[in-house]
Write a protein that holds these residues in place. Structure first.
Motif, PDB file in Angstrom:
ATOM      1  N   UNK A 285       0.819  -1.218   0.000  1.00 58.42           N
ATOM      2  CA  UNK A 285       0.000   0.000   0.000  1.00 58.42           C
ATOM      3  C   UNK A 285       0.850   1.265   0.000  1.00 58.42           C
ATOM      4  N   UNK A 286       1.930   1.278   0.799  1.00 59.46           N
ATOM      5  CA  UNK A 286       2.730   2.491   0.941  1.00 59.46           C
ATOM      6  C   UNK A 286       3.350   2.933  -0.385  1.00 59.46           C
ATOM      7  N   UNK A 287       3.977   2.015  -1.171  1.00 65.44           N
ATOM      8  CA  UNK A 287       4.526   2.461  -2.468  1.00 65.44           C
ATOM      9  C   UNK A 287       3.457   3.016  -3.399  1.00 65.44           C
ATOM     10  N   UNK A 288       2.265   2.419  -3.362  1.00 66.86           N
ATOM     11  CA  UNK A 288       1.171   2.898  -4.210  1.00 66.86           C
ATOM     12  C   UNK A 288       0.742   4.291  -3.786  1.00 66.86           C
ATOM     13  N   UNK A 289       0.581   4.500  -2.488  1.00 68.07           N
ATOM     14  CA  UNK A 289       0.197   5.823  -1.983  1.00 68.07           C
ATOM     15  C   UNK A 289       1.270   6.859  -2.281  1.00 68.07           C
ATOM     16  N   UNK A 290       2.524   6.442  -2.274  1.00 71.07           N
ATOM     17  CA  UNK A 290       3.618   7.373  -2.587  1.00 71.07           C
ATOM     18  C   UNK A 290       3.494   7.889  -4.013  1.00 71.07           C
ATOM     19  N   UNK A 291       3.140   7.008  -4.940  1.00 71.27           N
ATOM     20  CA  UNK A 291       2.931   7.441  -6.323  1.00 71.27           C
ATOM     21  C   UNK A 291       1.734   8.386  -6.412  1.00 71.27           C
ATOM     22  N   UNK A 292       0.639   8.043  -5.729  1.00 71.72           N
ATOM     23  CA  UNK A 292      -0.558   8.885  -5.763  1.00 71.72           C
ATOM     24  C   UNK A 292      -0.278  10.277  -5.222  1.00 71.72           C
ATOM     25  N   UNK A 293       0.530  10.356  -4.165  1.00 73.34           N
ATOM     26  CA  UNK A 293       0.828  11.649  -3.552  1.00 73.34           C
ATOM     27  C   UNK A 293       1.621  12.559  -4.483  1.00 73.34           C
ATOM     28  N   UNK A 294       2.208  11.981  -5.514  1.00 72.14           N
ATOM     29  CA  UNK A 294       2.981  12.776  -6.467  1.00 72.14           C
ATOM     30  C   UNK A 294       2.221  13.037  -7.772  1.00 72.14           C
ATOM     31  N   UNK A 295       0.958  12.622  -7.839  1.00 70.99           N
ATOM     32  CA  UNK A 295       0.175  12.826  -9.058  1.00 70.99           C
ATOM     33  C   UNK A 295      -0.338  14.261  -9.121  1.00 70.99           C
ATOM     34  N   UNK A 296       0.046  14.969 -10.173  1.00 74.64           N
ATOM     35  CA  UNK A 296      -0.376  16.354 -10.328  1.00 74.64           C
ATOM     36  C   UNK A 296      -1.880  16.516 -10.393  1.00 74.64           C
ATOM     37  N   UNK A 297      -2.571  15.568 -11.018  1.00 73.59           N
ATOM     38  CA  UNK A 297      -4.024  15.651 -11.133  1.00 73.59           C
ATOM     39  C   UNK A 297      -4.682  15.647  -9.756  1.00 73.59           C
ATOM     40  N   UNK A 298      -4.232  14.763  -8.878  1.00 74.74           N
ATOM     41  CA  UNK A 298      -4.814  14.686  -7.541  1.00 74.74           C
ATOM     42  C   UNK A 298      -4.470  15.916  -6.712  1.00 74.74           C
ATOM     43  N   UNK A 299      -3.303  16.500  -6.935  1.00 76.67           N
ATOM     44  CA  UNK A 299      -2.956  17.749  -6.249  1.00 76.67           C
ATOM     45  C   UNK A 299      -3.976  18.840  -6.581  1.00 76.67           C
ATOM     46  N   UNK A 300      -4.370  18.916  -7.832  1.00 74.75           N
ATOM     47  CA  UNK A 300      -5.289  19.965  -8.273  1.00 74.75           C
ATOM     48  C   UNK A 300      -6.723  19.700  -7.829  1.00 74.75           C
ATOM     49  N   UNK A 301      -7.047  18.426  -7.653  1.00 75.75           N
ATOM     50  CA  UNK A 301      -8.395  18.077  -7.214  1.00 75.75           C
ATOM     51  C   UNK A 301      -8.576  18.175  -5.697  1.00 75.75           C
ATOM     52  N   UNK A 302      -7.490  18.154  -4.953  1.00 72.39           N
ATOM     53  CA  UNK A 302      -7.578  18.126  -3.486  1.00 72.39           C
ATOM     54  C   UNK A 302      -8.388  19.288  -2.909  1.00 72.39           C
ATOM     55  N   UNK A 303      -8.188  20.539  -3.357  1.00 63.55           N
ATOM     56  CA  UNK A 303      -8.966  21.638  -2.760  1.00 63.55           C
ATOM     57  C   UNK A 303     -10.469  21.504  -2.968  1.00 63.55           C
ATOM     58  N   UNK A 304     -10.906  21.053  -4.151  1.00 66.85           N
ATOM     59  CA  UNK A 304     -12.346  20.927  -4.370  1.00 66.85           C
ATOM     60  C   UNK A 304     -12.903  19.735  -3.605  1.00 66.85           C
ATOM     61  N   UNK A 305     -12.086  18.699  -3.383  1.00 68.06           N
ATOM     62  CA  UNK A 305     -12.544  17.581  -2.556  1.00 68.06           C
ATOM     63  C   UNK A 305     -12.798  18.047  -1.124  1.00 68.06           C
ATOM     64  N   UNK A 306     -11.879  18.856  -0.604  1.00 68.35           N
ATOM     65  CA  UNK A 306     -12.059  19.409   0.748  1.00 68.35           C
ATOM     66  C   UNK A 306     -13.315  20.279   0.794  1.00 68.35           C
ATOM     67  N   UNK A 307     -13.519  21.092  -0.244  1.00 70.62           N
ATOM     68  CA  UNK A 307     -14.729  21.916  -0.310  1.00 70.62           C
ATOM     69  C   UNK A 307     -15.974  21.039  -0.300  1.00 70.62           C
ATOM     70  N   UNK A 308     -15.974  19.974  -1.087  1.00 71.59           N
ATOM     71  CA  UNK A 308     -17.109  19.063  -1.122  1.00 71.59           C
ATOM     72  C   UNK A 308     -17.366  18.427   0.229  1.00 71.59           C
ATOM     73  N   UNK A 309     -16.292  18.036   0.929  1.00 68.09           N
ATOM     74  CA  UNK A 309     -16.434  17.431   2.253  1.00 68.09           C
ATOM     75  C   UNK A 309     -17.030  18.429   3.247  1.00 68.09           C
ATOM     76  N   UNK A 310     -16.552  19.678   3.192  1.00 62.80           N
ATOM     77  CA  UNK A 310     -17.077  20.713   4.090  1.00 62.80           C
ATOM     78  C   UNK A 310     -18.567  20.941   3.830  1.00 62.80           C
ATOM     79  N   UNK A 311     -18.947  21.033   2.571  1.00 62.85           N
ATOM     80  CA  UNK A 311     -20.355  21.227   2.223  1.00 62.85           C
ATOM     81  C   UNK A 311     -21.204  20.042   2.678  1.00 62.85           C
ATOM     82  N   UNK A 312     -20.649  18.845   2.547  1.00 59.09           N
ATOM     83  CA  UNK A 312     -21.371  17.650   2.981  1.00 59.09           C
ATOM     84  C   UNK A 312     -21.623  17.683   4.489  1.00 59.09           C
ATOM     85  N   UNK A 313     -20.601  17.999   5.274  1.00 51.61           N
ATOM     86  CA  UNK A 313     -20.734  18.014   6.734  1.00 51.61           C
ATOM     87  C   UNK A 313     -21.673  19.132   7.181  1.00 51.61           C
TER      88      UNK A 313
END
Length: 245
Positions: A1-29
């Protein structure tokens, strides 16, 4: 799991999506209730269908003749098939694409639902569905996809994901377009489930890595050169295997 997560943490696409995911989570709560719960479920299911549709009809479309357009498709997907262990080609080159797609889809959902739910609830539904539900499902897809291609201890879950996805790469690139675990029913629904006999009939050892193209096609040769890849995909890829009877 750790090597896979390490690759994900370096994905530019996920970096750009992270702020809107947090926004979605806040709106959900902040708005917890039936509407946002339905929105999350809808967003997850929607993304699994988007995963299938984009993979089958966008990434596996007829290769363009114009070299510049071909290079775009090569960078987004053909190169990944030719060099499936190269993490640089696990995703496409446009790291902003998913965010732009998500923002457009959220806005479109808001407009469509406005007459039914009212503007505020329509906007809330669209944001939670796309930003929390769909981005979560997309991240799960990236996890499954990365795990399938990394040479790491897999366990039961990883083995199932890997066996399913590598059939698409090395047995039959016209089937098994789903990647996310448990989504094989979508392929079966649209008639692209894996069938061993069909895969055996379609299999061509010389062209399997290049999505049916002659590996010496000038477009492929120029694309490999443009992205600094080896002249032959077989130099860095697992050997294609004939589907077993």
């Amino acid at each position: 799991m750790i090597p896979t997560l390490r690759v994900l943490l370096n994905m530019g696409t996920l970096h750009r999506l992270a702020p809107v995911w947090v926004l979605g989570l806040v709106l959900f709560v902040m708005n917890f209730g039936p509407l946002v719960c339905i929105a999350v479920i809808y967003g997850v299911v929607l993304q699994f269908f988007v995963e299938y549709v984009m993979h089958r009809f966008l990434y596996h479309r007829e290769p363009p003749q114009q070299q510049g357009l071909f290079n775009d498709l090569y960078r987004s997907h053909i190169g990944h098939h030719e060099f499936p262990t190269n993490p640089e080609f696990f995703t496409g080159g446009d790291h902003w694409y998913a965010l732009k797609f998500g923002l457009f889809a959220a806005a479109l959902h808001s407009l469509v639902l406005w007459p039914v739910l009212g503007l505020a609830d329509a906007a809330l539904f669209g944001a939670v569905a796309l930003f929390l539900g769909s981005v979560s499902a997309f991240t799960f897809y990236e996890y499954c996809h990365t795990l399938a291609h990394l040479n790491v201890p897999k366990g039961w879950f990883g083995t199932r994901v890997t066996q399913s996805h590598l059939r698409h790469h090395f047995n039959d690139h016209e089937a098994t377009f789903h990647v996310s675990f448990g989504m094989g029913w979508i392929d079966r629904l649209f008639g692209t489930g894996y069938d061993r006999a069909t895969a055996k009939d379609r299999f061509d050892r010389d062209t399997i890595l290049s999505l049916g193209m002659d590996p010496d096609d000038l477009r492929l040769v120029e694309a490999r050169k443009a992205f600094g890849l080896p002249r032959s995909p077989r130099a860095k890829s697992a050997p294609p295997r004939q589907p077993q009877a």
